[in-house]
Write an enzyme that holds these catalytic residues in place. Structure first.
Site, PDB file in Angstrom:
ATOM      1  N   GLY A 182       0.903  -1.126  -0.162  1.00 32.22           N
ATOM      2  CA  GLY A 182       0.119   0.066  -0.232  1.00 32.22           C
ATOM      3  C   GLY A 182       0.967   1.487   0.079  1.00 32.22           C
ATOM      4  O   GLY A 182       1.858   1.320  -0.109  1.00 32.22           O
ATOM      5  N   SER A 183       0.195   2.170  -0.026  1.00 30.17           N
ATOM      6  CA  SER A 183       0.866   3.649   0.013  1.00 30.17           C
ATOM      7  C   SER A 183      -0.246   4.875  -0.419  1.00 30.17           C
ATOM      8  O   SER A 183      -1.132   5.123   0.411  1.00 30.17           O
ATOM      9  CB  SER A 183       1.973   3.697  -0.914  1.00 30.17           C
ATOM     10  OG  SER A 183       2.725   5.075  -0.687  1.00 30.17           O
TER      11      SER A 183
END
Length: 213
Positions: A182-183
């Site tokens: 994720g990010s």
């Protein structure tokens, strides 16, 4: 719409996870077998099994029933910010936590005009300076003109895996790439198109409408 109602019963694993997942699965299986001979191996087998389960969850890639709208969310997550851009566009930034699905999808149909990897840092994605992080910049040639989307790596996610290259044709909601763990994903709405989401709102890739009709 909830995440559960947006996906079908078929769950797959995301492309591009093998270098992370397979060694963990192998280590968990090996230590589980060794535990049969010596229970002290359970000290390693238990955390490795838990890590394997966590990674299977992190790297899930559920099928989705597409939502309705000209521009759909490219990512699961929470709208972090909505900012007017000097050229008249509006940037919608979506923060992806480690608990979100990490596969990103095409926000609308068109052709991939360009895919550019840009080197950078690895600040937490919620940091205001994370714009300068490692990232992949996408441009799509669509019926609405050029649409820019940016996958941004964070402090943990240090690998972005594009699934497509320039020249590829995409349908709306097609899987286009993965940010491991994720990010953040930014999408730029063309001038004259206002966002249909607000800061703090949850989004589902390929389901949540981003633009006002």
């Amino acid at each position: 719409m909830s995440d559960d109602s947006a996906k079908s019963s078929r769950i797959r694993l995301a492309r591009g996870v093998s270098p992370w997942l397979f060694p963990t699965v192998a280590a968990a299986a090996a230590t589980a077998l060794l535990t049969r001979r010596d229970r002290r191996w359970a000290l390693a087998a238990l955390p490795l099994s838990a890590l394997t389960g966590g990674m299977l969850w992190f790297f899930r890639d559920p099928d989705r029933t597409p939502g309705e709208g000209r521009i759909l969310s490219p990512a699961d997550g929470v709208v972090q910010s909505i900012d007017p851009w000097p050229d008249g566009r509006t940037r919608v930034a979506i923060f992806m936590s480690p608990l979100n699905v990490h596969v990103n999808r095409a926000p609308l149909a068109g052709n991939v005009a360009s895919v550019q990897h840009v080197a950078g840092g690895f600040l937490p994605a919620f940091n205001k300076d994370s714009d300068q992080n490692e990232r992949v910049v996408w441009h799509f040639d669509t019926a609405l003109g050029d649409i820019e989307m940016v996958q941004i790596a964070g402090a943990v996610a240090r690998r972005i895996v594009p699934y497509l290259s320039a020249g590829a044709k995409v349908a709306q909601t097609d899987r286009i790439g993965l940010i491991r763990f994720g990010s953040r994903v930014d999408i730029y709405l063309p001038e004259g198109i206002s966002p249909a989401v607000s800061v703090g709102e949850k989004t589902i890739a390929g389901v949540t409408r981003i633009d006002h009709g």
